[in-house]
Design an enzyme around this catalytic site. Structure first.
Site, PDB file in Angstrom:
ATOM      1  N   LYS A 179       0.822  -1.214   0.000  1.00  0.00           N
ATOM      2  CA  LYS A 179       0.000   0.000   0.000  1.00  0.00           C
ATOM      3  C   LYS A 179       0.862   1.273   0.000  1.00  0.00           C
ATOM      4  O   LYS A 179       0.431   2.319  -0.458  1.00  0.00           O
ATOM      5  CB  LYS A 179      -0.925   0.016   1.223  1.00  0.00           C
TER       6      LYS A 179
HETATM    7  C1  LIG Z   1      -4.353  -4.680   0.225  1.00  0.00           C
HETATM    8  C2  LIG Z   1      -3.559  -5.907   0.135  1.00  0.00           C
HETATM    9  C3  LIG Z   1      -3.816  -6.884  -0.865  1.00  0.00           C
HETATM   10  C4  LIG Z   1      -4.965  -6.759  -1.843  1.00  0.00           C
HETATM   11  O1  LIG Z   1      -4.761  -5.732  -2.782  1.00  0.00           O
HETATM   12  P1  LIG Z   1      -5.976  -5.190  -3.665  1.00  0.00           P
HETATM   13  O2  LIG Z   1      -5.437  -4.024  -4.407  1.00  0.00           O
HETATM   14  O3  LIG Z   1      -7.026  -4.755  -2.650  1.00  0.00           O
HETATM   15  O4  LIG Z   1      -6.460  -6.286  -4.537  1.00  0.00           O
HETATM   16  C5  LIG Z   1      -2.979  -7.989  -0.934  1.00  0.00           C
HETATM   17  N1  LIG Z   1      -1.969  -8.162  -0.048  1.00  0.00           N
HETATM   18  C6  LIG Z   1      -1.706  -7.256   0.927  1.00  0.00           C
HETATM   19  C7  LIG Z   1      -0.585  -7.522   1.875  1.00  0.00           C
HETATM   20  C8  LIG Z   1      -2.480  -6.095   1.053  1.00  0.00           C
HETATM   21  O5  LIG Z   1      -2.209  -5.212   2.029  1.00  0.00           O
END
Ligand SMILES: *Cc1c(COP(=O)(O)O)cnc(C)c1O
Length: 499
Positions: free
Chosen positions: A113
């Site tokens: 993120k």
């Molecule tokens: C948010 C997240 C995901 C999923 O990503 P999306 O963009 O919501 O599909 C996968 N792995 C981790 C560690 C995340 O924090």
């Protein structure tokens, strides 16, 4: 470049407005009206550049109402300093002749993120300056763990902004909770909710759409915006690292310009894999997009059958950031697959709300299956995959990345496809130390998270990321919790506004 709403193609805005608003007034999501093409010559030239320069090229195609200087200062602010532990920002690790892992977790919160949420505050500040001069931007976030911390870290002490994160009191890991409650910065607040993630999420949505609150904020020179992946400003930074991965494969001589690659993405809200789809639409030669899910396999079923069916049990897994039954960004893909048919999107979203399911037509399904492959696995297989990857390659992965690796294995078993493949690694294994350690040990782990972190490091000879290593010594600043019906009051208190 203009952006249109998935629920009303006629509603067109520039990038700055799309980013400031977050979501269209008709509840649709903003999508680019067309995809800018990047030529193979340019991609080959990008292979000789660093991550920041690659990012500037991609962003300038989409943020056409930003000056070159504005884009440069946003990108350098986000990736230029020492906030990412790896100088490459998103380094690529080779597993074998065809599999490469794209490590997206070297930012300050050790999850992918950060790739977007380090940049979003800069994009939002510039966007607000163009559209709503001199207003304070109030960011409200409901989080199941990773987004909240990454948003706090991105927005901390950013002038003209204030951020408040709500998390479900019993729905986040010990590490994730501590990461949030020890957050530093003058403009941040964190509050637990008595309830689950859905309670937090619907509470935040109710506040967002409350006209009375909106008026009150307006009277104080403030307005709400979103740091969620529905915001275009979160998607566009994610397109960059797929180009960057291809460029790294060119630079290493693993690919020649024009060669195809596949991409595997562990998916929750469909933001990360949608960014890969956008990269493909822009001319990056991606052959297959592999969508990986845990036991909440609603997307696996959708891609295989064309029916999205929410009538199912919600499962709590060891890859919690993928525990989700409504993938909001899928709405954007539906819009593109239908040939920008806003009425079709409205009727599908209506059906989802009323009947908890919808089915796409054969033409859309054909396009979907041409680009996407889907696979899923449960917690047991996830743990086995962590163990097998460590034993086979001496490489440690987290629970989310393991779901992706397993989906990749299922894909090659079914297709025999030898195309070089980039697997998105979305979190450091140290964010989920108890699950990862128990995967390696093949049994239950009785120690707490901090002990597990140390044991994991000693056992695997891998380094504990600095932000997690120092977490135990940090002071807890936010201990308050509230009932869902009191969230409104918590917002007013934080902003210093009388209810
Ligand atoms: C948010 C997240 C995901 C999923 O990503 P999306 O963009 O919501 O599909 C996968 N792995 C981790 C560690 C995340 O924090």
């Amino acid at each position: 470049m203009l952006y249109q709403s998935t629920r009303n193609s006629a509603a067109k805005v520039e990038a700055a407005a799309a980013i400031t608003q977050g979501i269209s007034r008709d509840a649709g999501l903003f999508v680019p009206e067309s995809f800018p093409r990047i030529s193979m010559d340019e991609i080959a030239a990008m292979a000789g550049e660093g991550y920041t320069d690659r990012a500037k090229r991609i962003l300038s195609r989409y943020l056409t109402d930003f000056t070159e200087q504005e884009i440069a200062s946003c990108v350098e602010g986000a990736y230029g300093g020492g906030k990412f532990a790896d100088p490459k920002k998103a380094p690529l690790r080779k597993l074998d002749d065809s599999a490469f892992v794209l490590e997206l977790w070297h930012g300050p919160t050790c999850a992918f993120k950060d790739m977007a949420l380090q940049l979003l505050p800069y994009l939002l500040t510039v966007s607000a300056g163009k559209t709503v001069k001199d207003k304070k931007i109030v960011i409200l976030v409901a989080t199941s763990g990773d987004t909240g911390k990454a948003a706090l870290e991105g927005f901390k002490d950013v002038g003209g902004t204030q951020i408040l994160v709500f998390y479900p009191r019993d729905g986040v890991s010990v590490m994730q909770k501590l990461q949030m409650t020890t957050q530093e910065g003058e403009n941040v607040s964190v509050c637990a909710i008595e309830g689950n993630f859905d309670d937090a999420q619907s509470g935040v949505k109710a506040i967002f759409t409350d006209r009375e609150i909106e008026e009150k904020l307006k009277a104080h020179g403030m307005l709400f915006s979103s740091a969620n992946s529905i915001n275009w400003g979160r998607l566009v930074p994610q397109i960059v690292y797929y180009f960057s991965a291809y460029c790294d494969l060119l630079a290493k001589g693993e690919l020649q310009p024009g060669d195809s690659m596949n991409v595997v993405v562990p998916t929750g809200n469909f933001g990360n894999i949608l960014a890969a789809y956008y990269a493909k639409e822009m001319g990056l030669p991606i052959a297959k997009l592999v969508c990986a899910s845990n036991e909440n396999n609603i997307l696996t079923d959708f891609i295989r059958t064309g029916t999205y069916d929410k009538n199912r049990r919600f499962v709590t897994t060891i890859s919690p950031s993928m525990d989700i039954l409504i993938s909001s960004n899928l709405e954007r893909l539906l819009y593109h697959l239908s040939g920008n048919d806003d009425r079709m999107v409205v009727s599908l979203m209506d059906a989802l709300q009323k009947e908890n399911q919808y089915t796409i037509n054969d033409e859309m399904k054909g396009k979907l299956q041409k680009d996407f492959f889907a696979a899923c696995c449960d917690d047991h297989i996830t743990k086995q995959t962590i163990k097998q990857v460590f034993e086979q390659y001496g490489y440690l992965i987290d629970t989310h990345t393991a779901v992706a690796v397993n989906a990749y294995w299922q894909y090659i078993e079914q297709t025999g496809d030898k195309t070089k493949t980039v697997i998105a690694s979305t979190a450091s294994p140290y964010k989920f130390p108890v699950s990862v350690l128990s995967a390696l040990n093949g049994g239950e782990v009785k120690t707490d998270e901090f002990e597990a972190v140390k044991t994991l490091s000693a056992k695997t000879g891998t380094q504990i990321p600095a932000p997690l290593a120092s977490l135990g010594e940090k002071q807890v600043r936010f201990e308050s919790a509230c009932e869902r019906q009191n969230m409104k009051q918590v917002v007013f208190d934080m902003l210093g506004i009388e209810a």
